[in-house]
Scaffold this motif. Structure first.
Motif, PDB file in Angstrom:
ATOM      1  N   GLU A 107      36.623  54.346  37.053  1.00 40.23           N
ATOM      2  CA  GLU A 107      36.628  54.087  35.620  1.00 40.23           C
ATOM      3  C   GLU A 107      38.302  54.081  35.201  1.00 40.23           C
ATOM      4  O   GLU A 107      38.637  53.477  34.276  1.00 40.23           O
ATOM      5  CB  GLU A 107      35.994  55.298  34.627  1.00 40.23           C
ATOM      6  CG  GLU A 107      34.487  55.159  34.739  1.00 40.23           C
ATOM      7  CD  GLU A 107      33.793  56.475  33.821  1.00 40.23           C
ATOM      8  OE1 GLU A 107      34.657  57.298  33.514  1.00 40.23           O
ATOM      9  OE2 GLU A 107      32.719  56.398  33.744  1.00 40.23           O
ATOM     10  N   ILE A 108      38.966  54.571  36.027  1.00 45.88           N
ATOM     11  CA  ILE A 108      40.400  54.284  35.720  1.00 45.88           C
ATOM     12  C   ILE A 108      40.687  52.883  35.939  1.00 45.88           C
ATOM     13  O   ILE A 108      41.704  52.689  35.033  1.00 45.88           O
ATOM     14  CB  ILE A 108      41.328  55.052  36.852  1.00 45.88           C
ATOM     15  CG1 ILE A 108      42.623  55.379  36.522  1.00 45.88           C
ATOM     16  CG2 ILE A 108      41.150  54.593  38.198  1.00 45.88           C
ATOM     17  CD1 ILE A 108      42.847  56.138  35.360  1.00 45.88           C
ATOM     18  N   ALA A 109      40.056  52.169  36.863  1.00 47.20           N
ATOM     19  CA  ALA A 109      40.525  50.676  36.627  1.00 47.20           C
ATOM     20  C   ALA A 109      39.667  49.649  35.735  1.00 47.20           C
ATOM     21  O   ALA A 109      38.758  50.074  34.799  1.00 47.20           O
ATOM     22  CB  ALA A 109      40.062  50.167  37.767  1.00 47.20           C
ATOM     23  N   ASP A 110      40.475  48.655  35.233  1.00 40.55           N
ATOM     24  CA  ASP A 110      39.847  47.553  34.165  1.00 40.55           C
ATOM     25  C   ASP A 110      38.889  46.822  35.132  1.00 40.55           C
ATOM     26  O   ASP A 110      37.883  46.195  34.368  1.00 40.55           O
ATOM     27  CB  ASP A 110      41.054  46.620  33.994  1.00 40.55           C
ATOM     28  CG  ASP A 110      42.435  47.512  33.289  1.00 40.55           C
ATOM     29  OD1 ASP A 110      41.976  48.152  32.183  1.00 40.55           O
ATOM     30  OD2 ASP A 110      43.384  47.276  33.829  1.00 40.55           O
ATOM     31  N   ARG A 111      38.762  46.521  36.251  1.00 38.12           N
ATOM     32  CA  ARG A 111      38.078  45.726  36.969  1.00 38.12           C
ATOM     33  C   ARG A 111      37.536  46.672  38.474  1.00 38.12           C
ATOM     34  O   ARG A 111      38.573  47.068  38.966  1.00 38.12           O
ATOM     35  CB  ARG A 111      38.517  44.471  37.314  1.00 38.12           C
ATOM     36  CG  ARG A 111      37.712  43.314  38.021  1.00 38.12           C
ATOM     37  CD  ARG A 111      38.636  42.308  38.514  1.00 38.12           C
ATOM     38  NE  ARG A 111      38.459  41.325  37.309  1.00 38.12           N
ATOM     39  CZ  ARG A 111      39.328  40.248  36.958  1.00 38.12           C
ATOM     40  NH1 ARG A 111      39.827  39.871  38.203  1.00 38.12           N
ATOM     41  NH2 ARG A 111      39.125  39.680  36.007  1.00 38.12           N
ATOM     42  N   VAL A 112      36.272  46.503  38.870  1.00 37.82           N
ATOM     43  CA  VAL A 112      36.095  46.926  40.065  1.00 37.82           C
ATOM     44  C   VAL A 112      35.328  45.696  40.697  1.00 37.82           C
ATOM     45  O   VAL A 112      34.536  44.643  40.209  1.00 37.82           O
ATOM     46  CB  VAL A 112      34.836  47.794  40.188  1.00 37.82           C
ATOM     47  CG1 VAL A 112      34.237  48.076  41.546  1.00 37.82           C
ATOM     48  CG2 VAL A 112      35.451  49.212  39.632  1.00 37.82           C
ATOM     49  N   VAL A 113      35.777  45.355  42.188  1.00 38.94           N
ATOM     50  CA  VAL A 113      35.184  44.012  42.716  1.00 38.94           C
ATOM     51  C   VAL A 113      34.662  44.316  44.083  1.00 38.94           C
ATOM     52  O   VAL A 113      35.203  45.455  44.853  1.00 38.94           O
ATOM     53  CB  VAL A 113      36.514  43.200  43.136  1.00 38.94           C
ATOM     54  CG1 VAL A 113      35.997  41.849  43.716  1.00 38.94           C
ATOM     55  CG2 VAL A 113      37.190  42.980  42.009  1.00 38.94           C
ATOM     56  N   ILE A 114      33.467  44.218  44.287  1.00 37.95           N
ATOM     57  CA  ILE A 114      32.878  44.286  45.552  1.00 37.95           C
ATOM     58  C   ILE A 114      32.411  43.159  46.448  1.00 37.95           C
ATOM     59  O   ILE A 114      32.034  41.847  45.916  1.00 37.95           O
ATOM     60  CB  ILE A 114      31.443  45.090  45.350  1.00 37.95           C
ATOM     61  CG1 ILE A 114      30.456  44.438  44.481  1.00 37.95           C
ATOM     62  CG2 ILE A 114      31.864  46.586  44.622  1.00 37.95           C
ATOM     63  CD1 ILE A 114      29.199  45.123  44.081  1.00 37.95           C
ATOM     64  N   THR A 127      39.420  47.156  44.250  1.00 41.63           N
ATOM     65  CA  THR A 127      38.763  46.376  45.293  1.00 41.63           C
ATOM     66  C   THR A 127      37.869  47.095  46.285  1.00 41.63           C
ATOM     67  O   THR A 127      38.386  47.652  47.226  1.00 41.63           O
ATOM     68  CB  THR A 127      39.393  45.191  45.948  1.00 41.63           C
ATOM     69  OG1 THR A 127      40.469  45.731  46.654  1.00 41.63           O
ATOM     70  CG2 THR A 127      40.177  44.483  44.622  1.00 41.63           C
ATOM     71  N   VAL A 128      36.796  47.233  46.137  1.00 37.92           N
ATOM     72  CA  VAL A 128      35.752  47.916  47.069  1.00 37.92           C
ATOM     73  C   VAL A 128      35.312  46.859  48.137  1.00 37.92           C
ATOM     74  O   VAL A 128      34.090  46.565  48.001  1.00 37.92           O
ATOM     75  CB  VAL A 128      34.571  48.557  46.304  1.00 37.92           C
ATOM     76  CG1 VAL A 128      33.766  49.413  47.213  1.00 37.92           C
ATOM     77  CG2 VAL A 128      35.147  49.310  45.251  1.00 37.92           C
ATOM     78  N   THR A 129      36.158  46.419  48.647  1.00 31.98           N
ATOM     79  CA  THR A 129      35.871  45.208  49.564  1.00 31.98           C
ATOM     80  C   THR A 129      36.667  45.391  50.846  1.00 31.98           C
ATOM     81  O   THR A 129      37.756  45.704  51.219  1.00 31.98           O
ATOM     82  CB  THR A 129      36.623  44.118  49.043  1.00 31.98           C
ATOM     83  OG1 THR A 129      38.152  44.127  48.795  1.00 31.98           O
ATOM     84  CG2 THR A 129      36.019  43.612  47.635  1.00 31.98           C
ATOM     85  N   ILE A 188      39.883  50.128  47.880  1.00 32.67           N
ATOM     86  CA  ILE A 188      39.253  51.401  48.286  1.00 32.67           C
ATOM     87  C   ILE A 188      37.808  51.097  48.491  1.00 32.67           C
ATOM     88  O   ILE A 188      36.897  51.157  47.550  1.00 32.67           O
ATOM     89  CB  ILE A 188      39.293  52.432  47.149  1.00 32.67           C
ATOM     90  CG1 ILE A 188      40.655  52.602  46.483  1.00 32.67           C
ATOM     91  CG2 ILE A 188      38.794  53.956  47.654  1.00 32.67           C
ATOM     92  CD1 ILE A 188      40.765  53.607  45.395  1.00 32.67           C
ATOM     93  N   PRO A 189      37.401  50.781  49.894  1.00 33.15           N
ATOM     94  CA  PRO A 189      36.239  50.323  50.156  1.00 33.15           C
ATOM     95  C   PRO A 189      35.128  51.331  50.423  1.00 33.15           C
ATOM     96  O   PRO A 189      33.992  51.090  50.511  1.00 33.15           O
ATOM     97  CB  PRO A 189      36.475  49.485  51.766  1.00 33.15           C
ATOM     98  CG  PRO A 189      37.765  50.280  52.126  1.00 33.15           C
ATOM     99  CD  PRO A 189      38.442  50.771  51.104  1.00 33.15           C
TER     100      PRO A 189
END
Length: 306
Positions: A236-243, A216-218, A171-172
């Motif tokens: 916040e629903i995720a365990d990890r956010v990646v950018i 993944t905000v990628t 979800i970028p």
């Protein structure tokens, strides 16, 4: 061996014919020589990548995977063709059997997918990704699924049976208007957020199943200022956010980079891209300040299973 000649993309006699047209894309069927390929580069921490399809109907403007198209003409038509690996199920079964003969006590780690979306529209008809999951669940690899499609919820019944699973939802941007500019064929932002919520509710992590969820905000696209706080809180629903930022730009085939189509769209968002690094850092600061109990990782570090 002569290169395959795809109907509509070759001046020579076509050896691979169009089987159908679906949602504006030419669909080809072709046998694959292998399905599990050695993972390298950005996802080198895995044993293998697995791509059920070649090409992607979403055709996102920035997608680096266009660089790996069969020929320059197909690269230019990224999003308008898909190759279905029609023998994928049989190949995967044989390759997993071969792995366990050599490594009986070590499940492989598999990243699905690196240069396609396993849940692009053709999957609703082909069910190829679902069939591959049905094979893999019998071998219990460490599996990471990368997609931007809510279609993944269709396979909750199989995903619940994996012991080590991470689902990455791309979800970028948090702004639908930006999404429509950069990836107009892709599912909406609300639909993706809803899907990751349903997955997390339906596939709980417990003593038997180590299941994790990333957003993944990628690559990091602009999110309009008025949407940023609301979007980040939904992560916040995720365990990890990646950018991560855009890949460097390349125009040569077989070199992964940001496509010219995306570079042109970026001009519309000068308020963000005129000083892209500052925009990136400010967004990351908001992630750090608004998200608690969520891992925030950058680039390659974020794409590992652990």
């Amino acid at each position: 061996m002569a290169k395959p000649q795809y109907e509509g993309y070759s001046a020579n006699t076509a050896t691979i014919l169009v089987s159908e047209n679906l949602a504006g894309a030419k669909i080809y069927n072709q046998n694959a020589k292998s399905l599990l390929n050695k993972a390298t580069g950005f996802i080198s921490s895995y044993d293998f990548t697995l791509n059920p399809y070649r090409g992607c109907q979403y055709g996102c403007s920035y997608c680096y995977a266009a660089a790996f198209s069969p020929n320059p003409k197909m690269r230019g038509d990224w999003g308008k063709w898909v190759i279905v690996k029609q023998n994928a199920v049989n190949i995967l079964e044989k390759e997993l059997q071969g792995w366990y003969k050599k490594n009986p006590d070590k499940p492989p780690s598999i990243y699905m997918s690196s240069v396609t979306d396993p849940y692009q529209p053709i999957e609703s008809k082909q069910l190829l990704t679902r069939s591959l999951l049905e094979v893999m669940v019998n071998y219990q690899p460490t599996l990471v699924i990368q997609t931007r499609s809510p279609m993944i919820v269709r396979d909750i019944d199989i995903l619940q049976k994996f012991s080590r699973l991470r689902i990455n939802m791309t979800i970028p941007t948090g702004s639908e208007s930006v999404r429509k500019d950069f990836e107009p064929k892709a599912p909406s932002v609300p639909a993706r957020l809803k899907a990751i919520g349903k997955l997390k509710f339906s596939i709980p992590c417990n003593e038997e199943n180590d299941v994790r969820f990333s957003i993944t905000v990628t690559p990091l696209l602009p999110t309009l200022p008025e949407h940023q706080v609301g979007f980040i809180r939904k992560l916040e629903i995720a365990d990890r956010v990646v950018i991560q930022e855009f890949h460097a730009s390349h125009t040569r085939s077989l070199v992964a980079g940001t496509r010219e189509e995306a570079q042109a769209i970026k001009e519309k968002y000068g308020w963000w891209y005129d000083n892209e690094r500052v925009s990136y850092l400010k967004f990351k600061e908001k992630l750090d300040s608004l998200l608690s109990g969520v891992e925030i990782k950058e680039g390659k570090e974020g794409f590992g299973y652990d």
